[in-house]
Design a protein around this motif. Structure first.
Motif: not given
Length: 138
Positions: A111-132
């Motif tokens: 489940i986590h690998g799905l996002l990790a394959r498509r988004l960088t750590r920076g992308d994930l942090a930015e996505l989380s920041r925006l959602c929050e």
């Protein structure tokens, strides 16, 4: 921006950048939910069951009482007690009447690998920041 959205929705014009952002968020959430459900089905788990296991894994080995699990659910489950009973019958959780509950959870790497394959750590942090930023004060 919006090219993938236009293709996905078969729509070439949008009212505003706000509409594009909202539709992108909804389409992305739907995609992730579909992928999550597919991956969980391989382990014979529902999204609500995974949610319970995720909560318990986060506090393992201490565990939580049912009311605390309910409070931490992403989406509320109507019959949490019955769901936990089913997870216990399958050997995925253990119940104890003491302060030393020991609970187990299945691997969730896919489940986590799905996002990790498509988004960088920076992308994930930015996505989380925006959602929050959207729901934090709600």
């Amino acid at each position: 921006m919006g090219t993938a959205l236009a293709k996905r929705l078969v729509q070439s014009r949008f009212e505003s950048p706000v509409q594009v952002a909202i539709l992108n968020l909804l389409v992305a959430a739907s995609y992730l939910q579909e992928q999550n459900e597919r991956l969980l089905a391989e382990h014979n788990l529902s999204p609500a069951q995974y949610n319970v296991l995720r909560i318990l894994k986060g506090v393992h080995p201490e565990g939580h009482p049912r009311c605390e699990i309910a409070r931490r659910m992403i989406e509320r489950a109507p019959d949490l007690t019955r769901m936990i009973d089913g997870l216990e019958r399958r050997g995925l959780v253990e119940r104890a009447r003491s302060d030393h509950d020991r609970r187990t959870a299945p691997a969730t790497a896919a489940i986590h690998g799905l996002l990790a394959r498509r988004l960088t750590r920076g992308d994930l942090a930015e996505l989380s920041r925006l959602c929050e930023k959207l729901y934090a004060s709600a």
